[in-house]
Each structure stands twice: as C-alpha cells, then as structure tokens.
Design an enzyme around this catalytic site. Structure first.
Site, PDB file in Angstrom:
ATOM      1  N   THR A   1       8.808 -31.592  28.207  1.00 20.65           N
ATOM      2  CA  THR A   1      10.166 -31.492  28.747  1.00 20.65           C
ATOM      3  C   THR A   1      10.210 -30.774  30.079  1.00 20.65           C
ATOM      4  O   THR A   1      10.976 -31.141  30.968  1.00 20.65           O
ATOM      5  CB  THR A   1      11.066 -30.753  27.730  1.00 20.65           C
ATOM      6  OG1 THR A   1      11.030 -31.489  26.514  1.00 20.65           O
ATOM      7  CG2 THR A   1      12.492 -30.640  28.206  1.00 20.65           C
TER       8      THR A   1
ATOM      9  N   LYS B   1       6.128 -22.204  17.544  1.00 21.03           N
ATOM     10  CA  LYS B   1       7.474 -22.752  17.735  1.00 21.03           C
ATOM     11  C   LYS B   1       8.150 -22.676  16.366  1.00 21.03           C
ATOM     12  O   LYS B   1       7.768 -23.394  15.443  1.00 21.03           O
ATOM     13  CB  LYS B   1       7.377 -24.197  18.235  1.00 21.03           C
ATOM     14  CG  LYS B   1       8.716 -24.819  18.562  1.00 21.03           C
ATOM     15  CD  LYS B   1       8.557 -26.205  19.199  1.00 21.03           C
ATOM     16  CE  LYS B   1       9.906 -26.803  19.528  1.00 21.03           C
ATOM     17  NZ  LYS B   1       9.821 -28.085  20.235  1.00 21.03           N
TER      18      LYS B   1
ATOM     19  N   THR C   1       6.549 -28.457  24.414  1.00 19.71           N
ATOM     20  CA  THR C   1       6.645 -27.327  23.483  1.00 19.71           C
ATOM     21  C   THR C   1       6.101 -27.652  22.089  1.00 19.71           C
ATOM     22  O   THR C   1       5.703 -26.748  21.356  1.00 19.71           O
ATOM     23  CB  THR C   1       8.110 -26.854  23.339  1.00 19.71           C
ATOM     24  OG1 THR C   1       8.903 -27.947  22.885  1.00 19.71           O
ATOM     25  CG2 THR C   1       8.635 -26.328  24.645  1.00 19.71           C
ATOM     26  N   ASP C   2       6.083 -28.937  21.710  1.00 20.42           N
ATOM     27  CA  ASP C   2       5.717 -29.270  20.324  1.00 20.42           C
ATOM     28  C   ASP C   2       4.340 -28.724  19.933  1.00 20.42           C
ATOM     29  O   ASP C   2       4.175 -28.190  18.840  1.00 20.42           O
ATOM     30  CB  ASP C   2       5.714 -30.786  20.112  1.00 20.42           C
ATOM     31  CG  ASP C   2       7.118 -31.355  20.007  1.00 20.42           C
ATOM     32  OD1 ASP C   2       8.087 -30.611  20.258  1.00 20.42           O
ATOM     33  OD2 ASP C   2       7.255 -32.550  19.678  1.00 20.42           O
TER      34      ASP C   2
END
Ligand code: ASP
Length: 459
Positions: free
Chosen positions: A117, A272, A193-194
């Site tokens: 992202t 996360k 971020t995953d």
C-alpha cells in the site's frame, strides 16, 4: 518536522472517477488532477489540490481536494458552486526507477521500494489498490523528505506482500547490503503490511553485524486516500534511519490512531495485530525500541547494536523453503504432517495451543518426522507469553519425542529463523541449536508477563 505531505498525480480528468456535473465544471475551467483549485460553495472558499475520486464507479456530485494539512475533503457540488484553477500541477518527469537528490551535509538514506500500500495507488476503474508507484512517485508523494536526508530511492520490486517469497528476502537483503557498502547512513524498505513482520524477521537474521539502521515501513491506507498514514510513516522512517543511534532491523508504523507518534519495533518481535487500524503493528513480548514524534526520537528499549559506520556487515541471505508453519486446531488430522514429511520438508514450526500443546492424534506423525530428521519446534498460537512443555502430559511427551520449545518467539519469527538456520547449518542438529541461540533479539529467556500489560497500557 512536518509529517504532512502534498501529492502530485498525472491521472487524466476523464480517468479520474469524476462524471456529470463535477466533470463538466472541472473541464470547463480546464482543471486537471493535481492542480491547486478553489471551490466556493455557500460563500465559503476551500483551496487544495484536486484529487482523483477514490471509489469504484464514478462520482457526479462530490469533488475531492487535498488541503495543505494533508487531509482530503469531499465537497458536494451544485450548479451554484464555483471552481477556479489557482495553480497548475507541477510538471511530471518521466518515471525513472531510481532517484537521487543531493543536499550537502544531510545523511544519505536509501529507500528501496518493494510494493504494498505504501507504494500503491488506487486503480480508479476497479477501485482496487495496485502496487504501481515508481521511485519518483514515492518521492513526489512526500517532497519534504529532502529536508531530512539525501534520499536515494529505488524500486526493487512491485508486489503486494502476500506474494513475497523467501527468495525475495534474499534479494532484498542483498540490495540492502549493496546500499550499505555504497555508503548509505541508513536504509528504508517500503513494504506491504501483510507480511511485513516476516520480512523484518528474515532481514534481522540475514543482515548480521549491521553498521546502520534498516527500517521497514508500510501503510494501511494508500497516499491518495483520506487519512493516509503513508506520508507520516515514510517521513518517520527516513528520520529514524538518518538519526537513530541504533543498528538493527526495525519496523516503523503509527503507534496510535491519530497522527501524533510512531513506534519503531524490533524486526523479530513485531506483528500486525489488526486488519485495518493505522496502529495495527505492536511489539510482542517486548517493548518498542523508539517512539518517533515530529520533533524527537525517544529510546524506549535499548537497541542490540549502536550505529557504527566502521562495523563490517556480514550477509547471510539464504533461506530453506521446505519449512512449514502448522497450526493445530480441534480435529486437525495427522495426514497434514504426513504429507509434509513425504514431500521432503526439513522443518516444522507447530503453532500449538496454550503453553505449546498438540492433540495426541498428531503425536505419531511428530515422532515419525523427528525420526526422519525433520526439525520440529513448538510455538504458541496465544502469541503473547512463552511456551512451557513441562506442565501437562501432552507437552512432556512432545518434549520427550524431541520437539524444541521456542520460548517466547513469535510463530512467524520461528518459521523464518528455522528456514534461515537450516540454510546456514551443516545438519539438522546444528540447525536445532542455532534455532535456540538468540541472534537478533527474537528470544528472551526472561521476558515477563508484565510485558503484556505494558503493551495495552501504552508506552
Ligand atoms: N495486501 C497489502 C500488502 O501487504 C496490504 C498493505 O500493504 O498494507 O502488500
């Protein structure tokens, strides 16, 4: 430092998601996406940069502008609304994959972009977020970066991080080593971020004896969406890479839902923990290393190594891919493990329940794996806390079979570490002892239950 940003885009008006009355009014004033415009409605004038419409389908009613504060607002248009172009957008240059901007006296920071992202924009036809930004785009999005460092920006790959593989960790580690050997004072990795936590752990093991900081950064909302966290995260990451007195792999992300501060987490201790919140990343079984605000970098937990330009980096970038992370659950079948043994897997990290348990039904396959030379280690799906296989019969039996308890290591960190240990050891026994040797702050024999309270109490 100002964490806000201006955004320049070169999307054509017709492709930008506007239609009907809005498109008509913008076109008749020859306004383009990225122009600074004024919108006067009911006697109130709003000034900002015209943004594309970040939605599936078209919008014939609202115009979206980015205010100088960095926030996007939508204004409902009517026949009476007046729009003017105040300033055309800056001329865009051809998109190179590398950008270098020099100001004397500032530290040299390399930004390597991998996608996700933070390096994405919305496809206004489908509404999906695609990893499509070039290094120039990334730099354009946050022009004030040039106040903090001489930035050398480069696109390494453009992938959503769910597609990252261990071979990509190797590629990223080698690219970081090259930047450091070329004199970078710090390296920033822009990443989805995953799987940011997996890559952070992988780089923590691959880059031994670092002389300067390596900061991974992502964002939960792309730069063209309202309340994007990408500009603040990226600016904070460059600042941390340029100024922190630390030489380890860290992850820098929002620490709360506002825009007041960021946390730098140790690369082997971060997870996360929320699907969408901007403060999704938290340190687990450990405190964050730094709090980064607009004006200061506050040390919360001592880094493993201090910045030392003379220190020689040792690169160990290989990972064994035949390692699996297996979560146990009520009814899990031993055939899952049998399949992995039969297809040549060399290691399993079991994400067991509670203190590190697996159902009795898995025991014979666990024994079969260990007899076949597979390294089998135990973590907990509780995430917080440490394994203890000495409390219940099931744990004692797994221990007796040769399962290795991973103490307070995160399951994904244990997976990456076993991949790295197997690739860097002459045999399974050496890999087992490497797995339990603290290398990058991933294991703490003394981490306490109070760390859990600390995380929710805020720091
Ligand atoms: N799926 C995206 C990725 O990990 C999400 C993000 O970047 O935040 O690449």
């Amino acid at each position: 430092m100002s964490f806000s940003s201006k955004v320049r885009k070169s999307l054509s008006l017709e492709d930008s998601g506007y239609s009907g009355l809005v498109l008509e009014k913008l076109s008749s004033s020859r306004i383009q996406i990225g122009d600074t415009i004024s919108v006067t409605k009911d006697g109130v004038e709003h000034t900002g940069v015209l943004m594309p419409r970040s939605q599936v389908g078209s919008d014939s009613i609202h115009v979206v502008i980015k205010l100088t504060s960095g926030y996007n607002i939508g204004i409902r248009m009517s026949q009476e609304t007046v729009v003017h172009r105040i300033k055309p957008r800056g001329r865009r240059q051809a998109a190179p994959t590398e950008t270098r901007i020099e100001t004397e006296g500032l530290p040299h920071i390399s930004i390597l972009s991998t996608g996700g992202t933070i390096a994405s924009k919305v496809d206004y036809r489908t509404g999906a977020v695609n990893p499509a930004l070039t290094a120039q785009d990334l730099y354009d999005t946050v022009p004030e970066l040039q106040n903090y460092a001489n930035v050398h920006a480069k696109v390494l790959m453009s992938v959503l991080s769910e597609n990252i593989r261990p071979t990509d960790w190797t590629k990223i580690a080698r690219a970081i080593a090259l930047e450091i050997e070329s004199g970078a004072d710090g390296v920033v990795i822009a990443h989805g971020t995953d799987t940011l936590g997996f890559t952070a752990a992988a780089l923590s093991f691959a880059l031994r004896s670092l002389p300067v900081p390596v900061v991974l950064v992502g964002s939960q909302r792309s730069s063209d969406r309202p309340s994007s966290d990408s500009a603040m995260n990226l600016t904070g990451a460059v600042t941390l890479a340029a100024r922190a007195n630390a030489a380890e792999v860290m992850v820098l992300m929002h620490a709360e839902i506002g825009d007041s501060y960021l946390h730098a987490h140790r690369g082997t201790r971060v997870r996360k923990l929320h699907t969408s919140r901007r403060d999704a990343f938290q340190s687990v079984n450990s405190r964050p290393l730094f709090r980064v605000t607009e004006t200061e970098i506050v040390e919360l937990n001592p880094p493993l190594l201090r910045r030392e330009l003379e220190r020689k980096l040792v690169l160990k970038p290989k990972f064994e891919e035949k390692v699996a992370l297996v979560k146990t659950y009520p009814g899990v079948e031993h055939s899952l493990l049998d399949h992995l043994i039969d297809t040549g897997y060399r290691g399993f990290i079991i994400e067991g329940t509670g203190l590190g348990h697996a159902p009795d039904s898995l025991q014979s396959s666990v024994k079969r794996a260990i007899d076949a030379g597979v390294v089998v280690a135990m973590t907990s799906q509780c995430i917080f806390g440490r394994t203890d296989l000495n409390v219940y019969r099931s744990g004692v039996e797994l221990l007796a079979a040769g399962v290795i308890p991973c103490e307070d290591m995160l399951p994904e960190t244990a997976l990456v570490k076993l991949m790295w240990s197997l690739a860097n050891s002459k045999d399974g026994d050496a890999a087992k002892s490497l797995l339990l040797t603290p290398i990058a702050g991933e294991i703490d024999m003394r981490s306490e239950e109070s760390e859990y309270i600390t995380r929710f109490g805020g720091v």
